[in-house]
Design a protein around this motif. Structure first.
Motif, PDB file in Angstrom:
ATOM      1  N   PHE A 202      -0.320  28.315 -19.938  1.00 32.48           N
ATOM      2  CA  PHE A 202       0.458  27.496 -20.871  1.00 32.48           C
ATOM      3  C   PHE A 202       1.836  28.086 -21.169  1.00 32.48           C
ATOM      4  O   PHE A 202       2.568  27.551 -21.999  1.00 32.48           O
ATOM      5  CB  PHE A 202      -0.335  27.246 -22.161  1.00 32.48           C
ATOM      6  CG  PHE A 202      -1.207  26.032 -22.078  1.00 32.48           C
ATOM      7  CD1 PHE A 202      -2.424  26.084 -21.426  1.00 32.48           C
ATOM      8  CD2 PHE A 202      -0.802  24.819 -22.620  1.00 32.48           C
ATOM      9  CE1 PHE A 202      -3.227  24.953 -21.317  1.00 32.48           C
ATOM     10  CE2 PHE A 202      -1.602  23.691 -22.524  1.00 32.48           C
ATOM     11  CZ  PHE A 202      -2.815  23.750 -21.870  1.00 32.48           C
ATOM     12  N   ASP A 203       2.180  29.200 -20.523  1.00 31.99           N
ATOM     13  CA  ASP A 203       3.549  29.723 -20.605  1.00 31.99           C
ATOM     14  C   ASP A 203       4.381  29.238 -19.420  1.00 31.99           C
ATOM     15  O   ASP A 203       5.573  29.534 -19.348  1.00 31.99           O
ATOM     16  CB  ASP A 203       3.545  31.264 -20.594  1.00 31.99           C
ATOM     17  CG  ASP A 203       2.816  31.845 -21.791  1.00 31.99           C
ATOM     18  OD1 ASP A 203       3.017  31.326 -22.902  1.00 31.99           O
ATOM     19  OD2 ASP A 203       2.039  32.805 -21.610  1.00 31.99           O
ATOM     20  N   CYS A 204       3.742  28.552 -18.484  1.00 34.05           N
ATOM     21  CA  CYS A 204       4.419  28.169 -17.231  1.00 34.05           C
ATOM     22  C   CYS A 204       4.582  26.656 -17.149  1.00 34.05           C
ATOM     23  O   CYS A 204       3.657  25.909 -17.485  1.00 34.05           O
ATOM     24  CB  CYS A 204       3.614  28.637 -16.023  1.00 34.05           C
ATOM     25  SG  CYS A 204       3.235  30.395 -16.054  1.00 34.05           S
ATOM     26  N   SER A 205       5.749  26.214 -16.661  1.00 34.36           N
ATOM     27  CA  SER A 205       5.963  24.780 -16.491  1.00 34.36           C
ATOM     28  C   SER A 205       5.098  24.286 -15.334  1.00 34.36           C
ATOM     29  O   SER A 205       4.725  25.059 -14.453  1.00 34.36           O
ATOM     30  CB  SER A 205       7.439  24.494 -16.228  1.00 34.36           C
ATOM     31  OG  SER A 205       7.874  25.233 -15.109  1.00 34.36           O
ATOM     32  N   PRO A 206       4.799  22.984 -15.346  1.00 35.33           N
ATOM     33  CA  PRO A 206       3.904  22.445 -14.311  1.00 35.33           C
ATOM     34  C   PRO A 206       4.650  22.060 -13.030  1.00 35.33           C
ATOM     35  O   PRO A 206       5.877  22.103 -12.974  1.00 35.33           O
ATOM     36  CB  PRO A 206       3.362  21.186 -14.981  1.00 35.33           C
ATOM     37  CG  PRO A 206       4.494  20.714 -15.839  1.00 35.33           C
ATOM     38  CD  PRO A 206       5.170  21.965 -16.344  1.00 35.33           C
ATOM     39  N   ILE A 207       3.881  21.690 -12.020  1.00 41.11           N
ATOM     40  CA  ILE A 207       4.415  21.069 -10.806  1.00 41.11           C
ATOM     41  C   ILE A 207       4.487  19.568 -11.091  1.00 41.11           C
ATOM     42  O   ILE A 207       3.513  18.989 -11.578  1.00 41.11           O
ATOM     43  CB  ILE A 207       3.511  21.408  -9.610  1.00 41.11           C
ATOM     44  CG1 ILE A 207       3.731  22.880  -9.242  1.00 41.11           C
ATOM     45  CG2 ILE A 207       3.773  20.489  -8.433  1.00 41.11           C
ATOM     46  CD1 ILE A 207       2.748  23.419  -8.229  1.00 41.11           C
ATOM     47  N   SER A 208       5.636  18.968 -10.819  1.00 43.23           N
ATOM     48  CA  SER A 208       5.873  17.600 -11.286  1.00 43.23           C
ATOM     49  C   SER A 208       6.643  16.779 -10.257  1.00 43.23           C
ATOM     50  O   SER A 208       7.424  17.320  -9.477  1.00 43.23           O
ATOM     51  CB  SER A 208       6.715  17.611 -12.570  1.00 43.23           C
ATOM     52  OG  SER A 208       6.314  18.626 -13.448  1.00 43.23           O
ATOM     53  N   ASP A 209       6.456  15.462 -10.346  1.00 42.02           N
ATOM     54  CA  ASP A 209       7.330  14.521  -9.646  1.00 42.02           C
ATOM     55  C   ASP A 209       8.226  13.881 -10.700  1.00 42.02           C
ATOM     56  O   ASP A 209       7.781  13.647 -11.832  1.00 42.02           O
ATOM     57  CB  ASP A 209       6.510  13.404  -8.984  1.00 42.02           C
ATOM     58  CG  ASP A 209       5.447  13.943  -8.041  1.00 42.02           C
ATOM     59  OD1 ASP A 209       5.699  14.978  -7.393  1.00 42.02           O
ATOM     60  OD2 ASP A 209       4.355  13.333  -7.960  1.00 42.02           O
ATOM     61  N   GLY A 210       9.451  13.563 -10.318  1.00 43.63           N
ATOM     62  CA  GLY A 210      10.313  12.879 -11.284  1.00 43.63           C
ATOM     63  C   GLY A 210      11.706  12.666 -10.744  1.00 43.63           C
ATOM     64  O   GLY A 210      12.069  13.200  -9.685  1.00 43.63           O
ATOM     65  N   ALA A 211      12.465  11.873 -11.492  1.00 42.76           N
ATOM     66  CA  ALA A 211      13.852  11.597 -11.104  1.00 42.76           C
ATOM     67  C   ALA A 211      14.673  11.300 -12.347  1.00 42.76           C
ATOM     68  O   ALA A 211      14.132  10.941 -13.396  1.00 42.76           O
ATOM     69  CB  ALA A 211      13.918  10.418 -10.140  1.00 42.76           C
ATOM     70  N   ALA A 212      15.986  11.497 -12.214  1.00 44.59           N
ATOM     71  CA  ALA A 212      16.923  11.217 -13.306  1.00 44.59           C
ATOM     72  C   ALA A 212      18.163  10.566 -12.715  1.00 44.59           C
ATOM     73  O   ALA A 212      18.475  10.763 -11.531  1.00 44.59           O
ATOM     74  CB  ALA A 212      17.296  12.511 -14.034  1.00 44.59           C
ATOM     75  N   ALA A 213      18.864   9.782 -13.531  1.00 40.93           N
ATOM     76  CA  ALA A 213      20.075   9.092 -13.068  1.00 40.93           C
ATOM     77  C   ALA A 213      21.085   9.001 -14.206  1.00 40.93           C
ATOM     78  O   ALA A 213      20.705   8.828 -15.363  1.00 40.93           O
ATOM     79  CB  ALA A 213      19.725   7.688 -12.565  1.00 40.93           C
ATOM     80  N   VAL A 214      22.343   9.141 -13.842  1.00 48.04           N
ATOM     81  CA  VAL A 214      23.438   9.073 -14.819  1.00 48.04           C
ATOM     82  C   VAL A 214      24.610   8.372 -14.141  1.00 48.04           C
ATOM     83  O   VAL A 214      24.860   8.602 -12.956  1.00 48.04           O
ATOM     84  CB  VAL A 214      23.846  10.510 -15.252  1.00 48.04           C
ATOM     85  CG1 VAL A 214      25.240  10.540 -15.835  1.00 48.04           C
ATOM     86  CG2 VAL A 214      22.841  11.097 -16.238  1.00 48.04           C
ATOM     87  N   ILE A 215      25.309   7.514 -14.867  1.00 48.96           N
ATOM     88  CA  ILE A 215      26.580   6.990 -14.347  1.00 48.96           C
ATOM     89  C   ILE A 215      27.706   7.672 -15.113  1.00 48.96           C
ATOM     90  O   ILE A 215      27.724   7.674 -16.351  1.00 48.96           O
ATOM     91  CB  ILE A 215      26.670   5.454 -14.460  1.00 48.96           C
ATOM     92  CG1 ILE A 215      25.599   4.813 -13.570  1.00 48.96           C
ATOM     93  CG2 ILE A 215      28.069   4.974 -14.053  1.00 48.96           C
ATOM     94  CD1 ILE A 215      25.558   3.300 -13.630  1.00 48.96           C
ATOM     95  N   LEU A 216      28.592   8.306 -14.346  1.00 50.06           N
ATOM     96  CA  LEU A 216      29.774   8.948 -14.930  1.00 50.06           C
ATOM     97  C   LEU A 216      30.983   8.059 -14.662  1.00 50.06           C
ATOM     98  O   LEU A 216      31.095   7.462 -13.577  1.00 50.06           O
ATOM     99  CB  LEU A 216      30.004  10.325 -14.295  1.00 50.06           C
ATOM    100  CG  LEU A 216      28.991  11.416 -14.653  1.00 50.06           C
ATOM    101  CD1 LEU A 216      29.304  12.688 -13.878  1.00 50.06           C
ATOM    102  CD2 LEU A 216      28.991  11.685 -16.145  1.00 50.06           C
ATOM    103  N   SER A 217      31.877   7.999 -15.646  1.00 55.27           N
ATOM    104  CA  SER A 217      32.999   7.070 -15.537  1.00 55.27           C
ATOM    105  C   SER A 217      34.250   7.662 -16.175  1.00 55.27           C
ATOM    106  O   SER A 217      34.158   8.457 -17.107  1.00 55.27           O
ATOM    107  CB  SER A 217      32.609   5.767 -16.235  1.00 55.27           C
ATOM    108  OG  SER A 217      33.724   4.929 -16.337  1.00 55.27           O
ATOM    109  N   SER A 218      35.406   7.236 -15.678  1.00 55.78           N
ATOM    110  CA  SER A 218      36.669   7.654 -16.314  1.00 55.78           C
ATOM    111  C   SER A 218      37.001   6.739 -17.493  1.00 55.78           C
ATOM    112  O   SER A 218      37.889   7.043 -18.279  1.00 55.78           O
ATOM    113  CB  SER A 218      37.810   7.632 -15.291  1.00 55.78           C
ATOM    114  OG  SER A 218      37.934   6.336 -14.749  1.00 55.78           O
TER     115      SER A 218
END
Lengths: 375, 110
Positions: A202-218
């Motif tokens: 419980f001190d260790c992060s798990p093995i995981s699937d995942g994704a993230a998305a961001v739109i950057l703009s001027s």
């Protein structure tokens, strides 16, 4: 340099998912809730650590871009180990700050559960020094040695370390995207099996699937990128001056604070790299929030809790939101963007105006810090 | 007391295992023998081991003792990561150990 804004931020659900890498990324892009992405964006940036080995696919930026119906757009993949998600965010930021593009789609995806666990930990260990690996060192082993040295120098206890896991699991119980949705007790953490002493499961992060998305703009939007920073350190831990502080974080933080014109006292909410829970304590010291050796005191006193003076890892962190390795750095940015937009639901930090993310690549050899600000 | 083959850079860095170029300044290094004694800076006992190793596996970070042949103040204490061959119950930070080289691998022993 042009100002750069986060106009949209989205995540997939994290965990053991029955989806491919490109399907996970699609889920995060759908979560952006942004119409006409093909008409809006100039280029695609993808963060990913070990896609070739986890999925058997390379040329991943074109593969994912094609899957999203964006074939034709320039696409590039960025890798800095487990901080790839933060590095791809900064690559996208540079592309707009420089005036090269006006709007970019920044993505990160990692599919880890398609291989057996022993194979996955073997892939993860490839980021450490080959000689040190040949001695039997894993990421967990090196993190365990850093932890034991820190405990020796500052008197940190196992009971105190357990409180990081307790806090972050509680926060994740409020996060619908998190891998673990149940709070845990200090006893449960302390009773979990030892992986590499003194670190327990419980001190260790798990093995995981995942994704993230961001739109950057001027174009101005609610969240501005106020500062970015990036630093490296000797990959081999035996060549480092300190084992209880990460120089790469300190270098990255100095740059980010300098660019943003901010001090640690001006930060309202933080996401840090707690791949191993004692790292959260070290990170908060490296970022200048607490003196060396004082991070645990802040934790024990509730300063870093969701209702504390400086909430740390309101998302649940890598420990409990999950740690798809090349994604976590961008998932942190998504959480901070949501916090600054007032859209963090039941884990909303009240009045958050300035937020910071800190991401670790390898065993703290390639670290990044980002500072975001509500405008 | 035994000796171990290491390398040293003009900048004072000592390397064990030996490196041909300095990790700090990239200059070529030269061979040097150093004492085989040191102390444990930190250690762990792995219950979950990588392929090719059986639990429990002891791994440590050892700070080697200063050595007369090494010229500079900066890193007369080369640090070494290696496997430990000793009883788990005797492990401790700052414990004095010796480092042995067996079949091209380093081990710390009491």
């Amino acid at each position: 340099m042009k100002n750069v804004y986060v106009s949209h931020a989205g995540l997939s659900k994290f965990g053991r998912r029955d989806l491919s890498l490109e399907e996970l990324v699609s889920e995060a892009v759908e979560n952006l809730d942004c119409p006409d992405i093909p008409g809006k964006i100039d280029a695609v940036f993808l963060g990913n650590m070990s896609g070739e080995e986890f999925t058997g696919i390379s040329n991943l930026s074109a593969w994912v871009t094609d899957h999203l119906g964006l074939a034709g757009k320039p696409a590039v993949r960025i890798e800095t180990g487990s901080s790839s998600g933060a590095a791809v965010f900064q690559a996208g930021w540079r592309a707009i700050a420089s005036g090269c593009y006006d709007r970019v789609l920044v993505l990160a995806g990692e599919k880890m559960t398609g291989v057996p666990t022993l194979r996955a930990t073997g892939i993860l260990a490839e980021v450490i020094d080959p000689y040190e690996r040949s001695c039997g060192c894993t990421m967990t082993a090196l993190a365990a040695m850093a932890t034991r040295r820190y405990m020796h120098e500052y008197g940190l206890t196992g009971e105190e370390i357990a409180l990081v896991s307790v806090k972050n699991h509680y926060n994740a119980s409020l996060n619908p995207f998190a891998q673990f949705r149940k709070p845990v007790s200090p006893e449960k953490v302390m009773e979990s099996r030892v992986i590499a002493s003194p670190l327990r499961l419980f001190d260790c992060s798990p093995i995981s699937d995942g994704a993230a998305a961001v739109i950057l703009s001027s174009e101005p939007a609610q969240v501005r990128v106020a500062g970015v920073g990036h630093g490296t350190e000797h990959v081999a831990v035996r060549y480092r001056d300190s084992f209880t502080s990460f120089a790469a974080t300190r270098r990255a933080a100095r740059q980010a604070y300098g660019m943003a014109g901010k001090k640690p006292e001006q930060i309202d909410v933080v996401e840090v790299h707690d791949a191993f829970t004692p790292f959260e304590i070290i990170d908060t010291e490296d970022l200048g929030f607490f003196e060396p050796g004082k991070g645990a005191e802040a934790l024990v006193n509730g300063v870093t809790g969701l209702n504390g003076e400086l909430p740390v890892n309101p998302s649940g962190g890598l420990k409990a939101r999950g740690h798809p390795v090349g994604v976590s750095g961008l998932a942190q940015v998504v959480e901070i963007a949501w916090q600054l937009q007032g859209e963090a639901d039941r884990r909303q930090v009240k009045g958050a105006k300035v937020g910071l993310t800190q991401s670790i690549g390898g065993l703290a050899s390639n670290n990044l810090v980002n500072i975001l600000e509500a405008v | 007391m035994g000796r171990l083959a290491a390398t040293v850079c003009e900048c004072g860095q000592v390397f064990l295992p030996p490196r041909e170029r300095c990790v700090k300044c990239t200059c070529p290094t030269r061979p040097v023998d150093i004492n085989d004694t040191g102390r444990i800076l930190s250690y762990t006992v792995l219950q979950v081991t990588p392929e090719g190793f059986d639990p429990p596996l002891i791994v440590g970070l050892i700070e080697m003792d200063p050595d007369g042949e090494c010229v500079s103040s900066d890193l007369e204490h080369p640090r070494l990561v290696c496997e430990g061959k000793m009883p788990e119950s005797e492990l401790g930070i700052d414990l004095e150990v010796r480092v042995k080289k067996i079949d091209e691998k380093y081990y710390f022993v009491v």
